[in-house]
Scaffold this active site. Structure first.
Site, PDB file in Angstrom:
ATOM      1  CG  ASP A   1      39.338  41.929  42.217  1.00  0.00           C
ATOM      2  OD1 ASP A   1      39.915  42.091  41.945  1.00  0.00           O
ATOM      3  OD2 ASP A   1      38.806  41.330  43.227  1.00  0.00           O
TER       4      ASP A   1
ATOM      5  CG  HIS B   1      37.320  43.980  45.146  1.00  0.00           C
ATOM      6  ND1 HIS B   1      37.099  43.018  44.505  1.00  0.00           N
ATOM      7  CD2 HIS B   1      36.413  44.817  45.697  1.00  0.00           C
ATOM      8  CE1 HIS B   1      36.312  43.781  43.578  1.00  0.00           C
ATOM      9  NE2 HIS B   1      35.900  44.454  44.458  1.00  0.00           N
TER      10      HIS B   1
HETATM   11 ZN   LIG Z   1      32.578  43.391  41.999  1.00  0.00          ZN
HETATM   12 ZN   LIG Z   2      34.332  44.651  39.924  1.00  0.00          ZN
END
Ligand SMILES: [Zn+2]
Ligand SMILES: [Zn+2]
Length: 547
Positions: A193, A366
């Site tokens: 990510d 994140h």
């Molecule tokens: Zn997510």
């Molecule tokens: Zn996502």
């Protein structure tokens, strides 16, 4: 068994934020990971959402062995319904992700037709030649997983969305031990990510929100309305906890919030005592200082509850004196302008608005740069492919990987549609397939071309002019004075002269017409006349009735 190379086919989420979807292909087998949607930027009018172009899956449908979903956010689940409508394959998801997905499938009336399988973090699932190990990751929705996919070509680690939060809301940190174990086995490729790759340092723990919420709840004189995403279950939990600390009742507003909260509570991922939670109609009747409402609409979407509250167009309830509004979210790139407009409108309508820029009422789900480096260092993959993000995010993630010692030639920065082939020896780009968009507009898939989107843009900006024309079908002459209607263009009342001229052009045009292309020609003439007069380009429609 013939040795094949592993093909990595990015169908969505590379080169953009949203609509994540990846296909792993080995010989005659494909495993699909995630099937997400993306909300349109504010210049794509009337489009509900966008899903990945999945023609590649349609072309290879007999190879597809399964779809595995990493977590319950819409940018990972939102396209599943549309893909499963075309290709019915087994779906694998953890209990909460499955629950949130079921809400969507039920809405599409296809829940009973789909082969859904519940899996858990720690499980190993064999899907065709892929041995998938699910490992828990922290994110802003509980029950999120990353995947260790053992393929005949080697071990692939696909993170999904993750962060390294030591004190997450559900007290379940990312599974470091599993990551270390993968490392010991040797990771062929890491796909990780990149959403926050431009943010330095560490992403703060979810816990830092609690003091900020406490302060707002302490100081609010009236009602509190918290806006967030409908799938941000962790945030629901934090609002519920704060409500209990401050003796407020809580209610969810809007179908998606209500349904998601219900399923998360039923499955035990959201802990709100019965006496704290009220249905919205009851919550609206009690003293405003004793209630907190939670709804959607943090991205300036005009049709969300928060969007409607900002314009006074919400049916069930309106803003009242002393309301405090908390926008508990971060702007998705591209939405900043419409969010700021919504905030301004909310202030103008008397609400006190608290948002990320003025108080820590949101933290990201994140990983930031230091967490990304930690992951890269822990896994020491042979090859690295940044996923989830615009090109600038992917590039920055690649730069971080180089900083921790992964040579540039072992990193591939690619966007949707670029197929990569990996083996123990090498990684290379082999093919390009379309990696575009499919527009979804009120349930119809793909019928809207880009031209229609452009037309809607014009309508919103410059409005339209409609001329109703009644002609005698035998003589071709006007039966009555043409009727001119405008919307969003100029005020007819204040622009008598323009209206008169439009009518004159139409009358002259009818008189002069002898070639059967009356409507097309009138549209052209009127368009250039209107542009010359007003410097605007409204849409022009001629409605011709022959009587
Ligand atoms: Zn997510
Ligand atoms: Zn996502």
């Amino acid at each position: 068994m013939k040795q094949h190379k592993l093909r990595i086919v990015p169908l969505g989420g590379l080169g953009e934020v949203g609509k994540n979807m990846m296909a792993y292909e080995y010989g005659e087998n494909i495993l699909v990971v995630d099937a997400g949607l993306m909300f349109p930027e504010n210049d794509m009018l009337g489009i509900d959402y966008i899903i990945p172009d999945f023609q590649y899956l349609l072309d290879n449908r007999r190879k597809i062995r399964g779809l595995i979903i990493t977590h319950g956010h819409e940018d990972h689940t939102g396209a599943a319904r549309h893909i499963l409508e075309e290709i019915n394959v087994p779906v694998y998801a953890t209990p909460l992700t499955r629950g949130l997905l079921e809400v969507k499938l039920a809405r599409g009336g296809m829940l009973s037709r789909i082969n859904l399988n519940t899996v858990h973090a720690g499980d190993i699932v064999e899907i065709g030649p892929f041995k998938v190990e699910l490992f828990h990751v922290c994110h802003s929705v509980p029950d999120s997983v990353g995947l260790g996919i053992t393929t005949p070509a080697g071990l692939i680690v696909h993170t999904g969305d993750y962060k390294f939060d030591h004190t997450p809301v559900d007290n379940w940190p990312t599974d470091y031990a599993k990551l270390a174990e993968f490392s010991g086995r040797g990771v062929l490729a890491l796909l990780a990510d990149s959403t926050n790759s431009t943010r330095q340092g560490w992403t703060p723990s979810e816990r830092v929100i609690d003091p900020a919420f406490d302060q707002v709840f302490r100081e609010a004189k009236g009602r509190i309305i918290v806006a967030s995403f409908a799938s941000l279950i962790s945030r629901m939990q934090q609002v519920a906890n704060t409500a209990q600390r401050h003796k407020r009742k809580m209610a969810f507003a809007g179908a998606s919030m209500v349904e998601n909260a219900k399923i998360a509570r039923k499955l035990g991922y959201l802990d709100i005592p019965e006496e704290v939670l009220l249905p919205i109609d009851q919550a609206l009747k009690i003293d405003p200082s004793e209630v907190v409402l939670m709804c959607t609409g943090t991205q300036g979407e005009p049709t969300s509850i928060m969007g409607r509250l900002s314009t006074g167009a919400n049916r069930q309830f309106d803003l009242i004196k002393d309301d405090t509004v908390i926008l508990s979210s971060h702007p998705i790139p591209g939405n900043e302008e419409s969010i700021n407009r919504t905030i301004n409108r909310l202030f103008r309508r008397g609400a006190n608005v608290i948002y990320e820029a003025i108080a820590p009422v949101h933290v990201s789900g994140h990983a930031s740069q230091e967490e990304m480096k930690l992951l890269l260092n822990m896994l020491r993959p042979k090859f690295f492919i940044p996923i989830h993000g615009e090109l600038r995010h992917l590039r920055q993630h690649a730069a971080l990987a180089q900083q921790v010692g992964i040579p540039a030639e072992r990193i591939a920065v690619i966007e949707n549609g670029t197929i990569i082939e990996v083996s123990q020896e090498a990684m290379r780009i082999v093919e390009r397939i379309p990696g575009g968009y499919i527009f979804v507009d009120g349930g119809s898939v793909g019928e809207l071309g880009e031209s229609l989107v452009r037309e809607r843009e014009i309508l919103a900006k410059d409005g339209f002019v409609l001329v109703n024309l009644a002609l005698d079908h035998t003589t071709g002459r006007l039966r009555e004075e043409p009727e001119v209607i405008t919307r969003g263009f100029v005020h007819a009342k204040d622009n008598d002269d323009i209206m008169m001229e439009i009518r004159r052009i139409v009358i002259d045009g009818v008189k002069a017409n002898n070639n059967g292309r009356l409507t097309q020609e009138l549209e052209q003439v009127l368009k250039s006349f209107l542009f010359n007069r007003t410097r605007r380009r409204p849409m022009v429609f001629i409605k011709l009735i022959e009587v």
